[in-house]
Design a protein around this motif. Structure first.
Motif, PDB file in Angstrom:
ATOM      1  N   ALA A 404     132.853  15.053 -17.127  1.00  0.00           N
ATOM      2  CA  ALA A 404     131.761  15.586 -16.361  1.00  0.00           C
ATOM      3  C   ALA A 404     132.199  16.370 -14.762  1.00  0.00           C
ATOM      4  CB  ALA A 404     130.543  14.609 -16.138  1.00  0.00           C
ATOM      5  N   ALA A 405     133.135  15.712 -14.162  1.00  0.00           N
ATOM      6  CA  ALA A 405     133.831  15.960 -13.166  1.00  0.00           C
ATOM      7  C   ALA A 405     134.465  17.337 -13.271  1.00  0.00           C
ATOM      8  CB  ALA A 405     134.320  15.067 -12.520  1.00  0.00           C
ATOM      9  N   SER A 406     135.431  17.260 -14.506  1.00  0.00           N
ATOM     10  CA  SER A 406     135.964  18.471 -14.778  1.00  0.00           C
ATOM     11  C   SER A 406     135.241  19.876 -15.041  1.00  0.00           C
ATOM     12  CB  SER A 406     136.931  18.137 -16.154  1.00  0.00           C
ATOM     13  OG  SER A 406     138.102  17.264 -15.719  1.00  0.00           O
ATOM     14  N   GLU A 407     134.256  19.627 -15.827  1.00  0.00           N
ATOM     15  CA  GLU A 407     133.196  20.529 -16.010  1.00  0.00           C
ATOM     16  C   GLU A 407     132.542  21.131 -14.770  1.00  0.00           C
ATOM     17  OE1 GLU A 407     130.900  21.075 -19.406  1.00  0.00           O
ATOM     18  OE2 GLU A 407     131.686  19.389 -20.759  1.00  0.00           O
ATOM     19  N   VAL A 408     132.236  20.377 -14.026  1.00  0.00           N
ATOM     20  CA  VAL A 408     131.503  20.813 -12.869  1.00  0.00           C
ATOM     21  C   VAL A 408     132.747  21.469 -11.810  1.00  0.00           C
ATOM     22  CG1 VAL A 408     130.577  19.930 -10.258  1.00  0.00           C
ATOM     23  CG2 VAL A 408     129.813  18.930 -12.524  1.00  0.00           C
ATOM     24  N   SER A 409     133.787  20.908 -11.749  1.00  0.00           N
ATOM     25  CA  SER A 409     134.766  21.731 -11.136  1.00  0.00           C
ATOM     26  C   SER A 409     135.070  23.077 -11.594  1.00  0.00           C
ATOM     27  CB  SER A 409     136.187  20.968 -11.238  1.00  0.00           C
ATOM     28  OG  SER A 409     137.338  21.611 -10.698  1.00  0.00           O
ATOM     29  N   ARG A 410     135.053  23.491 -13.202  1.00  0.00           N
ATOM     30  CA  ARG A 410     135.293  24.517 -13.417  1.00  0.00           C
ATOM     31  C   ARG A 410     133.923  25.480 -13.216  1.00  0.00           C
ATOM     32  NH1 ARG A 410     137.519  21.272 -17.706  1.00  0.00           N
ATOM     33  NH2 ARG A 410     135.471  21.426 -18.830  1.00  0.00           N
ATOM     34  N   LEU A 411     133.112  25.025 -13.338  1.00  0.00           N
ATOM     35  CA  LEU A 411     131.399  25.661 -13.054  1.00  0.00           C
ATOM     36  C   LEU A 411     131.730  26.286 -11.452  1.00  0.00           C
ATOM     37  CD1 LEU A 411     129.001  23.547 -14.720  1.00  0.00           C
ATOM     38  CD2 LEU A 411     129.285  26.012 -14.945  1.00  0.00           C
ATOM     39  N   MET A 412     131.999  25.244 -10.698  1.00  0.00           N
ATOM     40  CA  MET A 412     132.093  25.767  -9.445  1.00  0.00           C
ATOM     41  C   MET A 412     133.134  26.846  -9.027  1.00  0.00           C
ATOM     42  SD  MET A 412     133.308  23.189  -6.140  1.00  0.00           S
ATOM     43  CE  MET A 412     134.888  23.362  -6.684  1.00  0.00           C
ATOM     44  N   LEU A 413     134.298  26.546  -9.345  1.00  0.00           N
ATOM     45  CA  LEU A 413     135.239  27.778  -9.309  1.00  0.00           C
ATOM     46  C   LEU A 413     134.982  28.951  -9.789  1.00  0.00           C
ATOM     47  CD1 LEU A 413     138.558  25.214  -9.656  1.00  0.00           C
ATOM     48  CD2 LEU A 413     137.478  26.240  -7.479  1.00  0.00           C
ATOM     49  N   SER A 414     134.397  28.965 -11.149  1.00  0.00           N
ATOM     50  CA  SER A 414     133.971  30.144 -11.930  1.00  0.00           C
ATOM     51  C   SER A 414     132.901  30.904 -10.883  1.00  0.00           C
ATOM     52  CB  SER A 414     133.549  29.692 -13.386  1.00  0.00           C
ATOM     53  OG  SER A 414     133.031  30.985 -13.794  1.00  0.00           O
ATOM     54  N   GLN A 415     131.981  30.279 -10.529  1.00  0.00           N
ATOM     55  CA  GLN A 415     131.089  31.012  -9.907  1.00  0.00           C
ATOM     56  C   GLN A 415     131.500  31.279  -8.308  1.00  0.00           C
ATOM     57  OE1 GLN A 415     128.442  32.257 -11.113  1.00  0.00           O
ATOM     58  NE2 GLN A 415     128.645  30.908 -12.918  1.00  0.00           N
ATOM     59  N   MET A 416     132.512  30.500  -7.755  1.00  0.00           N
ATOM     60  CA  MET A 416     132.896  30.746  -6.839  1.00  0.00           C
ATOM     61  C   MET A 416     133.795  32.479  -6.598  1.00  0.00           C
ATOM     62  SD  MET A 416     135.167  28.228  -4.314  1.00  0.00           S
ATOM     63  CE  MET A 416     133.813  27.015  -4.125  1.00  0.00           C
ATOM     64  N   LYS A 417     134.359  32.378  -7.706  1.00  0.00           N
ATOM     65  CA  LYS A 417     135.530  33.534  -7.741  1.00  0.00           C
ATOM     66  C   LYS A 417     134.390  34.739  -8.152  1.00  0.00           C
ATOM     67  CE  LYS A 417     139.584  35.040 -10.383  1.00  0.00           C
ATOM     68  NZ  LYS A 417     140.492  34.837 -11.354  1.00  0.00           N
ATOM     69  N   ALA A 418     133.239  34.609  -8.849  1.00  0.00           N
ATOM     70  CA  ALA A 418     132.549  35.539  -9.088  1.00  0.00           C
ATOM     71  C   ALA A 418     131.871  36.030  -7.682  1.00  0.00           C
ATOM     72  CB  ALA A 418     131.292  35.093  -9.888  1.00  0.00           C
ATOM     73  N   ALA A 419     131.449  35.166  -6.693  1.00  0.00           N
ATOM     74  CA  ALA A 419     131.077  35.636  -5.622  1.00  0.00           C
ATOM     75  C   ALA A 419     132.004  36.249  -4.499  1.00  0.00           C
ATOM     76  CB  ALA A 419     130.409  34.255  -4.906  1.00  0.00           C
ATOM     77  N   ARG A 420     133.164  35.664  -4.661  1.00  0.00           N
ATOM     78  CA  ARG A 420     133.897  36.024  -3.413  1.00  0.00           C
ATOM     79  C   ARG A 420     135.441  36.490  -3.820  1.00  0.00           C
ATOM     80  NH1 ARG A 420     137.550  31.806  -1.814  1.00  0.00           N
ATOM     81  NH2 ARG A 420     137.589  32.586   0.384  1.00  0.00           N
TER      82      ARG A 420
END
Length: 549
Positions: A404-420
């Motif tokens: 679950a932590a791995s999935e959250v890390s991937r989600l966070m970085l994916s949306q972070m890259k989309a934003a900035r």
């Protein structure tokens, strides 16, 4: 001048519980137990300390390998005297001469020619000849280590033979490949009487062989200590060395490099470059030739192994770039059902010897082929339940929490890259911060899980407890940590949002909204996250017209 022997002479620097520093022979390990006991090694380098631990674990395994847990427990509860240890070591002394005319510890006795290399080449992090030729030694400079004492030379040689990276054509890696990961189980901190170096070492001594099946280590000594016989050359016409070609104890005494140390009298009173001591005999150069012992698929009790796919050859784990965090913890502490991951044998055996919470020490070189990027060290909590059934429950929970932590890390970085946006190196740093900021909560939750599992009857179903812990992990740690890190790194000023940059503002708002929604179970990513934790994703809220948001 007498031969320097690594079992007979005091050469191992140690520190006692009261902070006294001294040097001992291996038989001195149990001196002071019950009073000012020896608690650690005192080598001036982290890799020497790790090599020293392996040397001593290997020595105790080779000479005193316990036959079953009851035999092991006898010396755990009542450590042997230095005299008992010395009597056991005495039969092995001839394999541990460091200098002299006969066989030498970890050194090739054949013709290695007359060309010499500077002693600094024994140190894994030192620049190689090609690096110096190209003047590329920018951070680790040449010429810093020109003289070693016999004590420093012994541990440097052992570290090189144990951890050896690729050294160019024919210069073999160590028995576990270049820069293996070493894991050691530490004595439980709650047991104050066993916080000694002896107990640390003895806890990691595990049965490697059946005397009736393979014989004693000295029945055919060259199969245990390869320098006592001709080197198994591995050139084009040579041979590979597998587990069947050696005594199991040779896993601690591998000799992949063909090396002969050139000792000389210290006529000028030169100090050792690493320890500062002035030895009567020093080392300034050594001779080497390629194509030493080429080990294939040899297990080691202090190193975890993995398989690329079920049934394939087991491969040793190596430290990777970045810190060792709890995302790696399952790989170091528990097996996978398909056999693709196995913790070190010392970890598996420790679960039958001690219960409750202790710690796991991990260390090793992070290698990039021939180049040492760094020496990695870490300690992590380690938990052993009172029964295999409860341990299995704990391991299942651990796997779910880490996934679950791995999935959250991937989600966070994916949306972070989309934003900035952001390059790979920057996102790697942010990823590491996520694991670092959630690590304390992870181990606190595991301690709570052990307490809850132990409080229940063996036969009781525990799905309720596991679901409660998984929900706590998501709601109290993963979700707030991911949103906080996103907000910290994706601010309006970070994307230069202003009245004329509405697209950037929209991207930022949308990315955070998608991240928050997924963390609450919305969309395919959210459903996958909840599934990894064994939780039901919330049903989408219905609108006033009966549709779904």
């Amino acid at each position: 001048m007498s031969v320097f022997n690594l079992l007979r002479d005091p050469w191992i620097p140690v520190v006692t519980a009261c902070g006294r520093m001294r040097e001992i022979a291996p038989a001195g390990l149990t001196e002071g137990i019950g009073g000012d006991a020896i608690v650690d090694l005192a080598w001036p380098r982290a890799d020497f300390r790790a090599a020293g631990m392996e040397f001593l674990v290997g020595l105790l395994t080779t000479v005193f390998c316990p036959e079953g847990n009851s035999a092991w427990a006898r010396w755990w509860n009542a450590p042997p005297s230095p005299q008992v240890l010395a009597e056991g070591f005495a039969a092995f002394e001839r394999a541990f001469d460091l200098d002299g005319e006969g066989p030498r510890f970890l050194q090739d006795g054949g013709d290695l020619g007359t060309e010499t290399s500077p002693v600094s080449g024994l140190l894994i992090e030192q620049p190689g000849a090609n690096t110096e030729k190209n003047n590329a030694d920018l951070f680790v400079k040449r010429g810093g280590v020109t003289v070693l004492s016999r004590k420093a030379a012994a541990i440097a040689l052992y570290a090189l033979q144990s951890f050896a990276p690729s050294g160019g054509a024919g210069h073999r890696t160590g028995l576990r490949g270049g820069g293996p990961l070493t894991t050691l189980v530490l004595p439980p901190q709650a047991d104050a009487g066993r916080q000694t170096l002896w107990h640390l070492l003895w806890l990691n001594v595990v049965p490697l062989f059946d005397m009736d099946a393979v014989g004693a280590p000295l029945d055919k000594p060259q199969k245990t200590f390869p320098w006592l016989g001709p080197t198994r050359i591995s050139d084009k016409g040579g041979v590979e060395t597998t587990f069947n070609d050696m005594h199991p104890a040779q896993c601690f005494w591998g000799m992949p490099r063909r090396i002969r140390l050139d000792f000389e009298p210290n006529r000028d009173g030169l100090p050792c470059a690493l320890t500062g001591i002035v030895d009567d005999v020093i080392l300034r150069s050594y001779r080497t030739r390629p194509y030493g012992v080429n080990y294939q698929a040899v297990p080691h009790p202090l190193t975890p192994f993995y398989r690329v796919k079920p049934g394939s050859e087991p491969l040793p784990v190596h430290p990777q770039p970045g810190s060792i965090s709890y995302r790696n913890w399952p790989n170091f502490t528990q097996s996978r059902a398909d056999g693709t991951r196995e913790p070190a044998q010392c970890v598996r055996v420790a679960g039958a010897r001690i219960k409750g919470q202790t710690r796991l020490r991990l260390c090793g070189y992070d290698m990039d082929n021939m180049k040492a990027r760094g020496f990695v060290e870490a300690e992590m909590p380690l938990f052993f339940c009172s029964s295999q059934q409860k341990q299995t429950r704990l391991e299942g929970l651990v796997a779910a929490l880490v996934e679950a932590a791995s999935e959250v890390s991937r989600l966070m970085l994916s949306q972070m890259k989309a934003a900035r946006g952001g390059d790979g190196a920057e996102l790697d740093v942010i990823r590491e911060s996520f694991w670092a900021e959630t690590e304390g909560a992870f181990f606190a939750l595991l301690a709570s899980a052990v307490a809850r599992f132990e409080a229940r009857h063996e036969a009781e179903e525990d799905t309720e407890t596991a679901a409660s812990l998984a929900s706590e992990w998501l709601e109290n740690t993963l979700r707030p940590a991911a949103l906080a890190i996103f907000d910290r790194h994706v601010r309006a000023d970070a994307v230069m949002v202003n009245a004329n940059d509405l697209n950037a503002m929209r991207a930022l708002v949308l990315a955070r909204s998608l991240l928050a929604s997924a963390l609450h179970g919305a969309g395919p990513s959210g459903k996958s996250l909840y599934k990894s934790l064994g939780l039901m994703a919330p049903e989408p809220k219905r609108t006033a017209k009966g549709g779904r948001k």
